[in-house]
Enzyme design. Structure first.
Site, PDB file in Angstrom:
ATOM      1  N   THR A   1     -81.667  14.593 -69.738  1.00 14.72           N
ATOM      2  CA  THR A   1     -81.633  14.563 -68.274  1.00 14.72           C
ATOM      3  C   THR A   1     -81.156  13.217 -67.743  1.00 14.72           C
ATOM      4  O   THR A   1     -81.148  12.211 -68.440  1.00 14.72           O
ATOM      5  CB  THR A   1     -83.021  14.882 -67.688  1.00 14.72           C
ATOM      6  N   ASP A   2     -80.796  13.230 -66.459  1.00 12.86           N
ATOM      7  CA  ASP A   2     -80.353  12.008 -65.787  1.00 12.86           C
ATOM      8  C   ASP A   2     -81.488  11.459 -64.917  1.00 12.86           C
ATOM      9  O   ASP A   2     -82.618  11.948 -64.973  1.00 12.86           O
ATOM     10  CB  ASP A   2     -79.084  12.263 -64.972  1.00 12.86           C
ATOM     11  N   ALA A   3     -81.185  10.484 -64.092  1.00  4.59           N
ATOM     12  CA  ALA A   3     -82.203   9.845 -63.249  1.00  4.59           C
ATOM     13  C   ALA A   3     -82.833  10.812 -62.255  1.00  4.59           C
ATOM     14  O   ALA A   3     -83.966  10.608 -61.820  1.00  4.59           O
ATOM     15  CB  ALA A   3     -81.593   8.655 -62.506  1.00  4.59           C
TER      16      ALA A   3
END
Length: 138
Positions: free
Chosen positions: A14-16
């Protein structure tokens, strides 16, 4: 019949914002590709280090229909299709394991070309790759 690969989405995917980063889902699709090769008896170390044949990805695309989050259980249906004697594509449908009949969460496509790695020129697909395509095509 398509090849099926199951995977849990991990935090590192996942990203931020807490959703799967597009490049990471393409990487997960590549995991499914590797698993399908192994399932047809192709030895991965030899396949990816073959001095006479390389099969690079020359195009990739992905469409997201819903965000994927850490902990999601997904099933990836992989379907290859021959395009020419030296080219094929793979379509990946990514679905929630809990809702397999619902609309896919995402759809990806990669296009591959068979080359001789030394002069970097196209060459026909090997018999093992033709067998692999036939094994998982519709």
């Amino acid at each position: 019949m398509p090849f099926s690969y199951s995977r849990t989405i991990r935090f590192a995917d996942t990203d931020a914002a807490g959703v799967v980063y597009f490049a990471n889902l393409l990487s997960i699709c590549h995991e499914a590709y590797e698993a399908s090769l192994a399932a047809t008896g192709i030895e991965l170390q030899t396949f990816f280090n073959n001095p006479r044949v390389a099969i690079p990805i020359v195009h990739a695309s992905i469409d997201f229909f819903r965000p994927l989050f850490c902990g999601d259980e997904v099933a990836i249906a992989l379907t290859p299709r021959s395009l020419t004697g030296d080219r094929f594509e793979i379509t990946y449908l990514i679905r929630a394991t809990s809702m397999p009949t619902e609309r896919p969460l995402a759809k990806a496509r990669t296009e591959h070309v068979s080359i001789d790695p030394q002069p970097r020129t196209r060459q026909p697909l090997t018999p093992e790759m033709i067998h692999w395509i036939e094994s998982w095509s519709d």
